[in-house]
Design a protein around this motif. Sequence first.
Motif, PDB file in Angstrom:
ATOM      1  N   GLN A 185      45.971  29.128   0.726  1.00  0.00           N
ATOM      2  CA  GLN A 185      45.799  29.673  -0.628  1.00  0.00           C
ATOM      3  C   GLN A 185      47.184  30.004  -1.172  1.00  0.00           C
ATOM      4  O   GLN A 185      48.132  30.183  -0.410  1.00  0.00           O
ATOM      5  CB  GLN A 185      44.864  30.876  -0.639  1.00  0.00           C
ATOM      6  N   GLY A 186      47.279  30.039  -2.481  1.00  0.00           N
ATOM      7  CA  GLY A 186      48.566  30.304  -3.111  1.00  0.00           C
ATOM      8  C   GLY A 186      49.515  29.148  -2.904  1.00  0.00           C
ATOM      9  O   GLY A 186      49.097  27.990  -2.856  1.00  0.00           O
ATOM     10  N   ASP A 187      50.812  29.458  -2.736  1.00  0.00           N
ATOM     11  CA  ASP A 187      51.789  28.384  -2.616  1.00  0.00           C
ATOM     12  C   ASP A 187      52.896  28.752  -1.640  1.00  0.00           C
ATOM     13  O   ASP A 187      52.949  29.862  -1.121  1.00  0.00           O
ATOM     14  CB  ASP A 187      52.349  28.039  -4.000  1.00  0.00           C
ATOM     15  N   ALA A 188      53.759  27.757  -1.422  1.00  0.00           N
ATOM     16  CA  ALA A 188      54.867  27.928  -0.477  1.00  0.00           C
ATOM     17  C   ALA A 188      56.142  28.247  -1.249  1.00  0.00           C
ATOM     18  O   ALA A 188      57.120  27.525  -1.155  1.00  0.00           O
ATOM     19  CB  ALA A 188      55.025  26.651   0.337  1.00  0.00           C
ATOM     20  N   GLN A 220      52.506  21.834   1.914  1.00  0.00           N
ATOM     21  CA  GLN A 220      52.375  20.421   2.299  1.00  0.00           C
ATOM     22  C   GLN A 220      51.694  20.383   3.659  1.00  0.00           C
ATOM     23  O   GLN A 220      52.127  21.068   4.589  1.00  0.00           O
ATOM     24  CB  GLN A 220      53.750  19.761   2.417  1.00  0.00           C
ATOM     25  N   ILE A 221      50.655  19.577   3.759  1.00  0.00           N
ATOM     26  CA  ILE A 221      49.892  19.502   5.011  1.00  0.00           C
ATOM     27  C   ILE A 221      49.981  18.087   5.571  1.00  0.00           C
ATOM     28  O   ILE A 221      49.805  17.107   4.837  1.00  0.00           O
ATOM     29  CB  ILE A 221      48.410  19.867   4.750  1.00  0.00           C
ATOM     30  N   GLY A 222      50.237  17.983   6.860  1.00  0.00           N
ATOM     31  CA  GLY A 222      50.270  16.684   7.531  1.00  0.00           C
ATOM     32  C   GLY A 222      48.944  16.410   8.216  1.00  0.00           C
ATOM     33  O   GLY A 222      48.306  17.332   8.732  1.00  0.00           O
ATOM     34  N   SER A 244      49.490  17.374  -0.661  1.00  0.00           N
ATOM     35  CA  SER A 244      50.036  18.490  -1.422  1.00  0.00           C
ATOM     36  C   SER A 244      48.830  19.313  -1.882  1.00  0.00           C
ATOM     37  O   SER A 244      47.999  18.804  -2.619  1.00  0.00           O
ATOM     38  CB  SER A 244      50.743  17.863  -2.627  1.00  0.00           C
ATOM     39  N   THR A 245      48.743  20.549  -1.454  1.00  0.00           N
ATOM     40  CA  THR A 245      47.477  21.266  -1.658  1.00  0.00           C
ATOM     41  C   THR A 245      47.334  21.851  -3.065  1.00  0.00           C
ATOM     42  O   THR A 245      48.320  22.038  -3.776  1.00  0.00           O
ATOM     43  CB  THR A 245      47.345  22.421  -0.657  1.00  0.00           C
TER      44      THR A 245
END
Length: 353
Positions: A215-218, A224-226, A240-241
């Motif tokens: 949730q939210g952001d980086a 970014q999820i692999g 990219s979530t």
Amino acid sequence: MNKPSITRRQTLSVMAGAFLWPMGAAGTRGLHIESRPLFGSTAEVMIRHASIGATSADPMRRVVKELERLNRDWNAWKPGVLVELNQALLQGRSGAVAPDLLALIRLARTLEARSGGLFNAGIGGLVSAWGFHADVLRPDAGLVPGEPVPWRGRAPSLSRLRVEAGGRLSSTDPRVQLDLGAIAKGWAIDRALDELARQGQPHAVVNLGGNLAVQGDAGGRPWQIGVRDPLGGGVVATVSTRSREAVVTSGSYERYRQIAGRRVSHIVDPRSGCPAEGLASVTVLHPSAAVADAAATALMVAGPRQWPFVAARMGVRQVLALHADGRGTMTSAMASRLRLRESRWTSQLKVIA
Ligand code: AMP
Ligand code: MG
């Protein structure tokens, strides 16, 4: 406090379906990470401080404690709440059930119906007969392919459960044995993120053994999820979530029994009573980790040809299915979200739904 380096964290996470893609020094600044062996794998909670000076120590402690409780209480084979409830159902008695467990069982019943019975949290007896109610899986413990299964075509269903006065649970079919392994991780991830948001921590990632949600952001950009290659160590794609989103993978490559050179998967088809075949992994993107978790398992059961129909019935639109034979299929909604990395899958992926 435990702060593994990005490299070690990536190595840890690459053991399972999805992982937080390394974000570089700027992305990890203010990232508070806790990891524990939970739910049969590595659990990681990562919180990015909402503002300078904020502390995430208390919310982190609270969330990790709750994950430890769910891991203990909802295990289908270690003494605890769920095993006691199953014992009662087996003996035709009613059993005590806490409100959160009841809510999860209700969701599981709804998702069983939507999946046409392919996701079925009432087949614990069958999963156990195949030898999967154990921490360490053994080739000689459990049914082997070709042996008669306890039942075929008559799977016990959660629709046979009744809530009695006082909130106790009973079953009109004693064969219903709860196994929440295909949905509990997703549910726990959702609850952990809800709790973090309530505690003023809107930027977080919870990863339970490769099933994760963010949730939210980086730090002003998306997490970014692999997505891991189920047939090797590489990475198939990155995602990219969007603000609150789960990336959940179900696979036949991590928990299986090796019998006479054949992998017997821990995911069982409730129709045949036999382990599912045909897919190496299914990855689902969905706002709810619990729905994504149940759906990923149902689609593993559905197999390479049928999964699009089951996905449509379950209302999941973003699906990547990697087949055991090296081919792959996905929805167009998923294709538009994935950034493919160079891998054995790159030229093998087809959009089919
Ligand atoms: P997952 O890794 O989410 O696909 O969950 C797999 C686990 O769910 C297995 O280890 C079993 O405990 C349980 N399970 C196996 N087959 C099914 C099924 N058809 N429906 C629901 N749960 C299942
Ligand atoms: Mg699942």
